[in-house]
Motif scaffolding. Structure first.
Motif, mmCIF file in Angstrom:
data_model
loop_
_atom_site.group_PDB
_atom_site.id
_atom_site.type_symbol
_atom_site.label_atom_id
_atom_site.label_comp_id
_atom_site.label_asym_id
_atom_site.label_seq_id
_atom_site.Cartn_x
_atom_site.Cartn_y
_atom_site.Cartn_z
ATOM 1 N N ALA A 119 -7.928 -0.255 19.065
ATOM 2 C CA ALA A 119 -7.156 0.376 18.664
ATOM 3 C C ALA A 119 -6.768 -0.155 17.000
ATOM 4 O O ALA A 119 -6.209 0.218 16.015
ATOM 5 N N THR A 120 -6.317 -1.739 18.095
ATOM 6 C CA THR A 120 -5.322 -2.489 16.841
ATOM 7 C C THR A 120 -6.737 -2.669 15.661
ATOM 8 O O THR A 120 -6.640 -2.726 14.446
ATOM 9 N N LEU A 121 -7.694 -2.848 15.961
ATOM 10 C CA LEU A 121 -8.376 -4.024 15.275
ATOM 11 C C LEU A 121 -8.847 -2.231 13.842
ATOM 12 O O LEU A 121 -9.634 -2.715 12.760
ATOM 13 N N GLN A 122 -8.710 -0.808 14.439
ATOM 14 C CA GLN A 122 -9.222 -0.176 13.554
ATOM 15 C C GLN A 122 -7.977 0.655 12.613
ATOM 16 O O GLN A 122 -7.832 -0.012 11.213
ATOM 17 N N MET A 123 -6.940 -0.529 13.505
ATOM 18 C CA MET A 123 -5.433 0.075 12.261
ATOM 19 C C MET A 123 -5.670 -0.889 11.024
ATOM 20 O O MET A 123 -5.176 -0.975 10.182
ATOM 21 N N LEU A 124 -6.158 -2.545 11.646
ATOM 22 C CA LEU A 124 -6.519 -3.624 10.730
ATOM 23 C C LEU A 124 -7.312 -2.809 9.204
ATOM 24 O O LEU A 124 -7.326 -3.441 8.141
ATOM 25 N N PHE A 125 -8.799 -2.217 9.323
ATOM 26 C CA PHE A 125 -9.887 -2.075 9.233
ATOM 27 C C PHE A 125 -9.587 -1.316 7.958
ATOM 28 O O PHE A 125 -9.477 -0.865 7.020
ATOM 29 N N GLU A 126 -8.092 -0.578 8.757
ATOM 30 C CA GLU A 126 -7.649 0.955 7.433
ATOM 31 C C GLU A 126 -6.954 0.275 6.865
ATOM 32 O O GLU A 126 -6.785 0.524 5.738
ATOM 33 N N GLU A 127 -6.037 -0.826 7.278
ATOM 34 C CA GLU A 127 -4.912 -1.657 6.393
ATOM 35 C C GLU A 127 -5.645 -2.033 5.297
ATOM 36 O O GLU A 127 -5.997 -2.184 4.545
ATOM 37 N N ALA A 128 -6.995 -2.680 5.870
ATOM 38 C CA ALA A 128 -7.647 -3.294 4.708
ATOM 39 C C ALA A 128 -8.787 -3.320 3.937
ATOM 40 O O ALA A 128 -8.408 -3.099 2.503
ATOM 41 N N GLY A 129 -9.027 -1.642 4.277
ATOM 42 C CA GLY A 129 -9.533 -0.853 3.247
ATOM 43 C C GLY A 129 -8.841 -0.068 2.288
ATOM 44 O O GLY A 129 -9.497 1.110 1.736
ATOM 45 N N GLN A 130 -7.805 -0.165 2.455
ATOM 46 C CA GLN A 130 -7.002 0.940 1.012
ATOM 47 C C GLN A 130 -5.235 -0.358 0.727
ATOM 48 O O GLN A 130 -5.145 -1.185 1.030
ATOM 49 N N GLU A 131 -4.981 0.378 -0.614
ATOM 50 C CA GLU A 131 -4.096 -0.515 -0.823
ATOM 51 C C GLU A 131 -2.723 0.677 -1.266
ATOM 52 O O GLU A 131 -2.172 1.256 -1.244
ATOM 53 N N ASP A 132 -1.724 0.233 -0.041
ATOM 54 C CA ASP A 132 -0.420 0.652 -0.244
ATOM 55 C C ASP A 132 0.706 -0.162 -0.352
ATOM 56 O O ASP A 132 0.222 -1.502 -0.001
ATOM 57 N N SER A 133 1.811 0.694 0.223
ATOM 58 C CA SER A 133 2.734 -0.259 -0.013
ATOM 59 C C SER A 133 2.501 -1.455 1.944
ATOM 60 O O SER A 133 3.228 -0.517 2.361
ATOM 61 N N GLY A 134 4.217 -2.478 1.527
ATOM 62 C CA GLY A 134 3.838 -3.748 2.314
ATOM 63 C C GLY A 134 2.420 -3.587 3.424
ATOM 64 O O GLY A 134 2.097 -3.917 4.274
ATOM 65 N N GLN A 135 1.410 -3.208 2.770
ATOM 66 C CA GLN A 135 -0.060 -2.962 2.932
ATOM 67 C C GLN A 135 -0.329 -5.191 3.434
ATOM 68 O O GLN A 135 -0.453 -5.275 4.431
ATOM 69 N N GLN A 136 0.682 -5.805 2.840
ATOM 70 C CA GLN A 136 -0.018 -7.221 3.262
ATOM 71 C C GLN A 136 0.690 -7.547 4.487
ATOM 72 O O GLN A 136 0.445 -8.094 5.527
ATOM 73 N N ALA A 137 2.100 -7.149 4.716
ATOM 74 C CA ALA A 137 3.180 -7.120 5.992
ATOM 75 C C ALA A 137 2.912 -6.592 6.976
ATOM 76 O O ALA A 137 2.348 -6.638 8.156
ATOM 77 N N ALA A 138 2.155 -5.534 6.775
ATOM 78 C CA ALA A 138 1.066 -4.643 7.825
ATOM 79 C C ALA A 138 0.027 -5.303 8.486
ATOM 80 O O ALA A 138 0.105 -5.337 9.735
ATOM 81 N N MET A 139 -1.045 -6.025 7.607
ATOM 82 C CA MET A 139 -2.620 -6.901 7.443
ATOM 83 C C MET A 139 -1.961 -8.057 8.705
ATOM 84 O O MET A 139 -3.062 -8.533 9.714
ATOM 85 N N ASP A 140 -0.647 -9.069 7.908
ATOM 86 C CA ASP A 140 -0.809 -9.898 9.187
ATOM 87 C C ASP A 140 -0.173 -9.293 10.089
ATOM 88 O O ASP A 140 0.246 -10.130 11.312
ATOM 89 N N ARG A 141 0.654 -8.552 10.610
ATOM 90 C CA ARG A 141 1.419 -8.204 11.624
ATOM 91 C C ARG A 141 0.555 -7.514 12.876
ATOM 92 O O ARG A 141 0.859 -8.250 14.373
ATOM 93 N N LEU A 142 -0.310 -7.519 12.408
ATOM 94 C CA LEU A 142 -1.934 -6.486 13.349
ATOM 95 C C LEU A 142 -2.263 -7.177 13.464
ATOM 96 O O LEU A 142 -2.859 -7.988 15.224
ATOM 97 N N THR A 143 -2.458 -9.104 12.845
ATOM 98 C CA THR A 143 -3.389 -9.836 13.342
ATOM 99 C C THR A 143 -2.674 -11.052 13.980
ATOM 100 O O THR A 143 -3.444 -11.151 14.836
ATOM 101 N N GLU A 144 -1.207 -10.585 13.983
ATOM 102 C CA GLU A 144 -0.549 -11.528 15.144
ATOM 103 C C GLU A 144 -0.197 -11.227 16.040
ATOM 104 O O GLU A 144 -0.747 -11.123 17.522
ATOM 105 N N TYR A 145 -0.222 -9.854 16.215
ATOM 106 C CA TYR A 145 -0.298 -8.859 17.651
ATOM 107 C C TYR A 145 -2.059 -9.160 18.040
ATOM 108 O O TYR A 145 -2.137 -8.890 18.846
#
Length: 278
Positions: A119-145
């Motif tokens: 589930a976490t990997l899927q969220m990371l891939f979804e964030e990586a595949g789109q451009e949206d507000s806060g994308q960098q912060a979202a990807m970083d926090r998901l990677t830390e998790y």
């Protein structure tokens, strides 16, 4: 039992995703950058080439964790490239973190073996595949998790045969290791630690050395100095640090720190600050 929370009190995982998408040409990563790397292979095949030129090919979706700074290159196997998410990660390598010593130069785990991370990997891939507000912060926090989940997996499955993570996965040793982590200020004896593991002193010492590669009291010193490094970076006074990690005086702490690290505490801290400012 929570094996990781005390570790993360002193060594908080951090990550910054810097590449997502299709890698079409060789990319190099330098140990001099001062951080480790996490590469998530989503599709395709890639070669990891270390500093000595040794090449390993990965052709199944997987995680490649370089917990320590490491010179290496990633090279797509085919002209169509490979689908990757790459992040710079810090598990506290400069702070004498025992996790770093416990992990291999490259930890490789196929995604198929990590259903709890799906589930976490899927969220990371979804964030990586789109451009949206806060994308960098979202990807970083998901990677830390993701790093926390990965270390949890290593402990729960006993994936490593040596090092402190192997000790934490041991049904007898984990209580004594956690006790050292929770109370570095306590004057632990071999007898006390063996009692927590429900083993004789001799059997405990032998089992601990076999599983972790260190004697119990050597590991205790290693842990105390790691905690001290973390506290130094947070601005704590040396006399308070000495008390917090179980040394009766500032001079005793300084002697052990210098013997273990190679420089006195204040000199070590000054060097780390100079390196950060550069």
């Amino acid at each position: 039992m929570d094996h990781l929370s005390t570790l993360f009190t002193h060594f908080t995982p951090s990550a910054r995703v810097f590449f997502t998408g299709n890698l079409l040409e060789t990319s190099s990563f330098a140990a001099s950058e001062g951080h480790g790397h996490l590469h998530v292979l989503r599709a395709g095949a890639v070669q990891l080439i270390d500093r000595s030129g040794v090449s390993t090919t990965y052709d199944q979706p997987c995680l490649l964790l370089n917990a320590r700074p490491m010179d290496h290159r990633l090279q797509p196997v085919t002209g169509s490239g490979t689908d990757l998410v790459c992040a710079a990660i810090d598990l506290g390598s400069e702070l004498n973190n025992p996790l770093i010593v416990a992990l291999p130069a490259t930890l490789h785990i196929e995604l198929a073996a990590l259903p709890r991370l799906a589930a976490t990997l899927q969220m990371l891939f979804e964030e990586a595949g789109q451009e949206d507000s806060g994308q960098q912060a979202a990807m970083d926090r998901l990677t830390e998790y993701l790093l926390v989940l990965l270390l949890r997996h290593v402990i729960s499955t006993g994936s490593l045969s040596a090092g402190i993570l192997a000790g934490l996965s041991d049904e007898r040793l984990h209580k004594s290791i956690k006790a050292m982590h929770d109370r570095p200020d306590h004057p632990w004896t071999l007898e006390e630690l063996a009692e927590l593991a429900a083993l004789s002193r001799a059997r405990f010492a032998s089992r601990f050395k076999t599983r972790t590669g260190m004697t119990p009291l050597n590991y205790l010193t290693h842990w105390r100095i790691g905690v001290a490094c973390s506290m130094l970076r947070k601005g704590r006074r040396i006399e308070r640090i000495a008390e917090a990690v179980g040394y009766g005086s500032q001079s005793a702490f300084t002697r052990v720190f210098t013997r273990h690290i190679g420089t006195p505490p204040q000199e070590w801290l000054a060097r780390k600050r100079d390196a950060t400012d550069q």
